[in-house]
Design a protein around this motif. Structure first.
Motif, PDB file in Angstrom:
ATOM      1  N   THR A 212      -9.377  38.022  14.277  1.00  0.00           N
ATOM      2  CA  THR A 212     -10.316  38.995  13.720  1.00  0.00           C
ATOM      3  C   THR A 212      -9.862  39.359  12.306  1.00  0.00           C
ATOM      4  O   THR A 212      -8.893  38.805  11.802  1.00  0.00           O
ATOM      5  N   ASP A 213     -10.533  40.292  11.673  1.00  0.00           N
ATOM      6  CA  ASP A 213     -10.359  40.449  10.229  1.00  0.00           C
ATOM      7  C   ASP A 213      -8.927  40.755   9.795  1.00  0.00           C
ATOM      8  O   ASP A 213      -8.466  40.261   8.763  1.00  0.00           O
ATOM      9  N   TYR A 239      -6.096  32.443  16.912  1.00  0.00           N
ATOM     10  CA  TYR A 239      -6.428  32.474  18.328  1.00  0.00           C
ATOM     11  C   TYR A 239      -7.285  33.693  18.587  1.00  0.00           C
ATOM     12  O   TYR A 239      -7.168  34.704  17.900  1.00  0.00           O
ATOM     13  N   ALA A 240      -8.146  33.564  19.587  1.00  0.00           N
ATOM     14  CA  ALA A 240      -9.016  34.683  19.934  1.00  0.00           C
ATOM     15  C   ALA A 240      -8.210  35.683  20.736  1.00  0.00           C
ATOM     16  O   ALA A 240      -7.515  35.329  21.669  1.00  0.00           O
ATOM     17  N   PRO A 268      -0.817  43.220  23.356  1.00  0.00           N
ATOM     18  CA  PRO A 268      -0.765  42.344  24.536  1.00  0.00           C
ATOM     19  C   PRO A 268      -0.401  40.910  24.205  1.00  0.00           C
ATOM     20  O   PRO A 268       0.425  40.297  24.893  1.00  0.00           O
ATOM     21  N   ASP A 269      -1.000  40.364  23.143  1.00  0.00           N
ATOM     22  CA  ASP A 269      -0.685  38.989  22.775  1.00  0.00           C
ATOM     23  C   ASP A 269       0.745  38.881  22.282  1.00  0.00           C
ATOM     24  O   ASP A 269       1.425  37.880  22.532  1.00  0.00           O
ATOM     25  N   ALA A 270       1.194  39.918  21.557  1.00  0.00           N
ATOM     26  CA  ALA A 270       2.551  39.884  21.017  1.00  0.00           C
ATOM     27  C   ALA A 270       3.564  39.796  22.160  1.00  0.00           C
ATOM     28  O   ALA A 270       4.542  39.056  22.084  1.00  0.00           O
ATOM     29  N   ILE A 271       3.302  40.558  23.226  1.00  0.00           N
ATOM     30  CA  ILE A 271       4.213  40.533  24.369  1.00  0.00           C
ATOM     31  C   ILE A 271       4.295  39.131  24.959  1.00  0.00           C
ATOM     32  O   ILE A 271       5.381  38.574  25.155  1.00  0.00           O
ATOM     33  N   LEU A 272       3.113  38.553  25.221  1.00  0.00           N
ATOM     34  CA  LEU A 272       3.097  37.216  25.811  1.00  0.00           C
ATOM     35  C   LEU A 272       3.752  36.207  24.889  1.00  0.00           C
ATOM     36  O   LEU A 272       4.502  35.328  25.327  1.00  0.00           O
TER      37      LEU A 272
ATOM     38  N   SER C 267      -6.624  27.402  18.643  1.00  0.00           N
ATOM     39  CA  SER C 267      -6.773  28.139  19.896  1.00  0.00           C
ATOM     40  C   SER C 267      -8.063  28.917  19.964  1.00  0.00           C
ATOM     41  O   SER C 267      -8.675  29.032  21.017  1.00  0.00           O
ATOM     42  N   SER C 268      -8.466  29.492  18.830  1.00  0.00           N
ATOM     43  CA  SER C 268      -9.687  30.289  18.893  1.00  0.00           C
ATOM     44  C   SER C 268     -10.876  29.394  19.208  1.00  0.00           C
ATOM     45  O   SER C 268     -11.783  29.765  19.950  1.00  0.00           O
ATOM     46  N   ALA C 269     -10.851  28.179  18.672  1.00  0.00           N
ATOM     47  CA  ALA C 269     -11.940  27.258  18.966  1.00  0.00           C
ATOM     48  C   ALA C 269     -11.878  26.845  20.429  1.00  0.00           C
ATOM     49  O   ALA C 269     -12.907  26.610  21.070  1.00  0.00           O
TER      50      ALA C 269
END
Lengths: 444, 355, 297
Positions: A212-213, A239-240, A268-272, C267-269
């Motif tokens: 995101t931005d 990554y989304a 959350p992503d940082a933890i993983l 990954s986003s894709a």
């Protein structure tokens, strides 16, 4: 007959409920429902509080994301703001207004732009706040600050990093934190200094960022700076957010084998991610450069094993070495730990400072007249520490003619070998005495 | 007799008078109330009622729950705003282009979706909306070099009061535009219901196989409903962009928005004509009230109560509040008539339930 | 690149296994009740929170806590179905096989539960650290945390257990029969609604077991429900709605596509790819990979 009676009862009840819900939703907060003064031509004068003379209470509006994707960050901002206001009130409130107490009025933007707008509008027209602070998310701040501009109400922007927030020619919007380019600049200035100090530096770099931005803006800046220094970009991986597994990205990083890695993730992503990097024993010679977001969240550090964050570089939006240097900061930190149960971090500090800026504006204006407050903000010139105001460690608060604070205070820190503590290394004025960068980091 | 079969006759003679009074009040409301916040609440009520009506046309009448309606809203909003930002095209024309694009998208999405039933249909609509949301959120520059700006969203140029560019400095023009839009959507819904299209759609809803056996072309009529619905939805997106002067993928393509729209139509009364209006009149102020009272102090609790209300309505008023509200208005009518010593019309009391 | 693909494949399989177990409960509920439970993710979230508190307060290992949490969640599911959903079935039994109102009810339930937990426990992220959760080993180039591999095999065992239950036990056969033809079952004198209650309870209990694994691999926060909730739907559709083994297959396919996809494209894709795959499957083979066409409805 019974049916008729029943439907009558339901009818009467429903009509009452509908009328009640309208009345309450419109008139909440004690505002007048048909006050001609709060009409399409808002003026700066408040009708409910006198512009001079003694007032008992002054409201300050806060709009944070308290639910939705940014909930944990919004909460920490709010905690900081509320605690700051407590302290201000205990110290006698707004002295230029006869010791008026500040009443914070908090609203939840739900991380949605339209909800943020509605709340700002409500705070201004119903709660009659003379000043609004918010909204953390750039996407919410854009339209919400415009609402404040239209109502000619001072808006203190805290958290939104998109440049455009202060580049629209608005007169009523003031931003305390830095624009997004600054995070990149600070990271690279620090790296340049490490290279200069040790004579060693990376040749290849990789980017991992949430798409995101914020993440994209940061990555874009890092890529530009990295290429400028002649490094090769070996991986550019968006990554989304909200993924359930970061291992695939970690595998990609491992095989790309970069010398240095720039990361922008939420908690959350940082933890993983951190866990997966550690478990897969991925070695990045010149470290992982994390820019805020999840990596500033105390919950992140609590959730990952300390060994996994050894030698991690974090770009904080505040000077995280402050508690070590100043007793008053350490004391606040203890209070935060005791009352709220987490380590004070920059989200808390930023909320705190933003509240204090609002307070100082009121103090300087000596009135709740919005134009007076606006003028006070344009003339505001605080330097660190201004009492307890500048908890973020920023050098000062002074807004340029676009409403952007010209002082910016972030730091780069590196965590220790056991991952349990950290030292601030950059900028030089904030560098902890005796601190030494580990560059490159040793292979585990 | 016809009423006993459950058909609701809604020709002009039988709209409750009190309802017309309400409509009139809505028309002159901005002249009476000068509180911008209340006007804003009404604008949002009309906005959601309008979108709910557009959802109703495709989902309410066909019985297949679409939870991806936001996709259509978002496409309209983005197309019009992109044209405005990049080509300076006024949204008044941009919305027509947006509607065309949305309709095409609606057909592309609808055609395969309509082959599916029940939960399959719902899940597919969700997937489409999510796909769009993720795509736009993650894409800075789209095909043909169009600056989608990813998740930063699009900032609509601020022009102050520029009516020819669909921007107003006061809320009142927005109020009337949305009010008119809501009336138009409701009227179109009424027309559909009255004409053959409505009957075909309802037949498809109650038993697609029987309808098909009778020679009703399922796909054709569903697609027609989809086209009308898409056109309306896209206008909603354009309005959102012009009203808030900002639009972003996460919100306008979001599942939250889809659920809100569906909820308002369902609670109002699925397949009814006035249902979405009633649903919006109930849910928007209630949601706002809850958020105001609880949102700042105990975040999440307002949404939790909202969820409870959802469940309560589904459990206790499955056909939505439409029937009850209409009954209320009828009772008010009767009351007023008795007040003026008129004899209440017999027909009003025997009003049938809507299907 | 090929070197990367093998560890990614392994990772995909393990993750897919987890998706599969999470989806099994949902699939069971759908197969029998024809209800897509939108609150499924919330059930997972509730169980994850339960494991967390049992661990925090009593120090119980989540694997041990399963014997506490699973029956409790079974009871919860049973009563949710009995009190909230059953009335909808009874009310609409003359009209449709699967009432759409149930969809909205479960959506409301999801809103309610997710935000209730948010309001009570706040938005912060917690995590469970036990000896098992922090140990891992290396498998062909990728680090596998022990909970993941236990989850995979545990899940496999669970799925086969459920399949065995459905095929070999009396009650299982009744459930299976209800899935195939509820009217016939009713005519045999069996209380269909009671079967529904039981099945719903079982489905929720199953996802709560998955929660034991998830709580050690991820974090504890209200939004964990939404992360897995949407994915579960995609998985069960992939595998075939109503087919228990299908959940596993669907999960595996999904996990592998995600993991391998991330290696080949950004990954986003790859996330978008999953949705696209879902849509394509729904168009060309809506009954999923394992079901025959006729069993669709």
């Amino acid at each position: 007959m019974l049916k008729k009676k029943g439907s009558w009862l339901i009818s009467a009840w429903l009509v009452m409920v509908l009328i009640l819900s309208f009345a309450l939703s419109g008139c909440a907060g004690g505002g007048q429902s048909a006050s001609p003064s709060a009409s399409a031509t808002p003026t700066g004068t408040q009708t409910s509080t006198a512009s001079t003379g003694a007032v008992k209470e002054v409201k300050i509006g806060f709009v944070w994301p308290l639910s939705g994707g940014s909930a944990s960050i919004g909460k920490e901002h709010n905690d900081g703001a509320l605690m700051a206001i407590d302290e201000i009130n205990q110290n006698g409130g707004i002295k230029s207004l006869g010791g008026a107490k500040i009443v914070p009025v908090v609203a939840d933007s739900q991380t949605k732009p339209d909800v943020g707008c509605t709340q700002v509008e409500r705070l201004i027209t119903q709660e009659k706040v003379p000043i609004v602070v918010g909204c953390y998310n750039s996407s919410v701040t854009f339209p919400a600050s415009e609402v404040a501009e239209r109502y000619q109400t001072p808006f203190i922007s805290q958290g939104g990093v998109k440049n455009e927030i202060t580049q629209r020619g608005f007169k009523w919007v003031f931003r305390v934190n830095n624009m997004e380019d600054y995070d990149v600049k600070e990271t690279f200035d620090a790296i340049d200094s490490f290279i200069k100090e040790t004579g060693q530096g990376p040749k290849t770099f990789a980017l991992l960022y949430e798409s995101t931005d914020w993440g994209m803006g940061y990555a874009f800046g890092c890529k530009r700076e990295g290429l400028k220094r002649g490094w090769t970009c070996v991986l550019d991986e968006p990554y989304a957010e909200g993924v359930s597994d970061m291992t695939p990205m970690v595998l990609k990083i491992k095989s790309a084998n970069p010398d240095i890695l720039f990361v922008a993730s939420y908690t959350p992503d940082a933890i993983l991610f951190q866990k997966a990097m550690y478990e897969n024993k991925v070695y990045i010679p010149f470290g992982i450069q994390a820019s805020g977001g999840g990596h500033q969240d105390p919950a992140f550090f609590a959730a990952v094993p300390p060994e996994s964050v050894a030698y991690l570089f974090v770009q904080d939006d505040w000077d995280s070495s402050l508690p070590k240097k100043y007793d008053w900061v350490a004391k606040i930190g203890e209070e935060v730990k005791a009352k709220l149960g987490y380590e004070m971090n920059d989200f808390f500090a930023q909320g705190w400072t933003a509240a204090y800026v609002a307070y100082y504006a009121l103090e300087k204006a000596g009135s709740t007249d919005k134009e007076a407050i606006r003028k006070a903000l344009t003339e505001l010139d605080l330097t660190f520490p201004s009492g307890h105001a500048l908890l973020t460690g920023v050098k000062g608060i002074k807004f340029d003619n676009t409403g952007q604070n010209i002082y910016i205070g972030g730091t780069i820190s590196q965590r220790s070998a056991d991952g349990k503590s950290k030292v601030v290394l950059w900028p030089p004025e904030n560098k902890e005495p005796g601190a030494q960068v580990v560059w490159p980091i040793p292979k585990p | 007799m016809l009423q006993k079969l459950g058909e609701r006759k809604t020709d002009k003679n039988q709209i409750p008078f009190s309802l017309i009074i309400v409509a009139f009040v809505l028309l002159i409301l901005p002249l009476l109330i000068h509180n911008e916040y209340i006007i804003h609440i009404f604008v949002m009520v009309f906005f959601f009622a309008f979108l709910g009506s557009s959802w109703n046309i495709v989902s309410g009448f066909t019985g297949e729950l679409s939870l991806g309606h936001a996709a259509l809203v978002g496409i309209g909003g983005y197309v019009s705003t992109l044209l405005f930002i990049n080509a300076g095209l006024t949204p008044w024309i941009g919305m027509i282009v947006g509607a065309i694009v949305t309709v095409i998208a609606g057909i592309i999405i609808g055609y395969p979706c309509f082959k599916l039933r029940g939960p399959f249909f719902t899940l597919t609509t969700i997937a489409f909306a999510e796909l769009l949301r993720i795509y736009v959120s993650n894409t800075e520059t789209g095909p043909f070099g169009i600056q989608l700006k990813g998740s930063m969203g699009l900032l609509v140029p601020l022009l102050g009061n520029a009516p020819h560019f669909f921007e107003f400095s006061s809320k009142i023009p927005y109020y009337y535009i949305m009010l008119m839009a809501m009336f138009v959507a409701t009227w179109i819904t009424f027309l559909i219901r009255k004409k053959r299209l409505g009957h075909y759609l309802l037949a498809i809803k109650s038993d697609p196989d029987a309808a098909q056996a009778l020679g009703v072309n399922l796909t054709k009529y569903r697609l027609i409903a989809m086209i009308i619905s898409s056109a309306f939805a896209s206008f909603g997106g354009v309005f959102y962009a012009q009203y808030f002067r900002y639009i972003n993928a996460a919100r306008i393509f979001g599942l939250d928005l889809s659920i809100e729209i569906a909820l308002i139509a369902l609670i109002g009364g699925q397949g009814t004509i006035l249902g979405p209006i009633f649903g919006a009149l109930l849910l928007v102020p209630v949601g706002e009230y809850l958020s105001l009272k609880l949102g700042g102090s105990l975040p999440g609790s307002d949404l939790a109560i909202y969820g409870l209300i959802m469940m309560a309505v589904v459990l206790f008023m499955p056909r939505g509040i439409n029937n009850i509200v209409v009954k209320v208005f009828n009772n008010v009518d009767n009351f007023l008539m008795r007040l003026w010593r008129l004899k209440p019309r017999e027909i009003l009391n025997k009003k049938g339930r809507s299907p | 690149m090929l070197v990367r693909l093998i560890p990614a494949l392994i990772e995909g399989i393990l993750l897919g296994g987890l998706y599969g177990i999470i989806a099994v409960g949902l699939n069971l509920i759908f197969g029998v009740l024809r209800v897509v439970n939108f609150a499924h993710g919330s059930m997972l979230m509730l169980s994850v929170f339960s494991y967390y508190f049992l661990w925090k307060i009593f120090g119980f290992d989540p694997f041990f806590s399963i014997i506490i949490v699973a029956p409790a969640m079974f009871v919860l599911g049973y009563f949710l179905q009995h009190i909230l959903i059953r009335p909808l079935f009874v009310r609409e039994r003359a009209l449709v096989v699967e009432p759409t109102s149930v969809l909205m009810l479960t959506t409301g339930l999801m809103f309610f539960l997710d935000n209730l937990i948010l309001a009570i426990f706040g938005p912060n992220y917690f995590s469970i650290t036990t000896k098992i959760s922090s140990s891992y080993f290396n498998l062909a180039g990728v680090a596998v945390p022990w909970p993941k591999i236990i989850a995979f095999f545990g899940g496999l065992f669970l799925i086969f257990l459920v399949t065995w239950l459905l095929n070999k036990t009396e009650i299982g056969k009744v459930i299976k029969a209800t899935a195939q033809n509820r009217d016939a079952v009713a005519m045999c004198g069996i209380d269909v609604y009671k079967i529904y209650d039981l099945t719903f309870g079982m489905g929720v209990a199953l996802v709560s077991i998955a929660g034991a694994f998830a709580s050690q691999m991820f974090y504890v926060q209200p939004s964990i429900g939404t992360v897995f909730g949407v994915k579960s739907f995609l998985v069960i559709v992939l595998g075939g709605l109503g087919n228990i083994l299908g959940s596993l297959i669907g999960g595996l396919v999904f996990g592998i596509v995600e993991a391998l996809g991330s290696q080949v494209i950004a990954s986003s894709a790859s996330t978008m790819l999953s949705f696209l795959l879902f849509i394509i499957i729904l168009f060309f083979r809506p009954q999923g990979l394992l079901m025959r066409r006729a069993e669709r409805r």
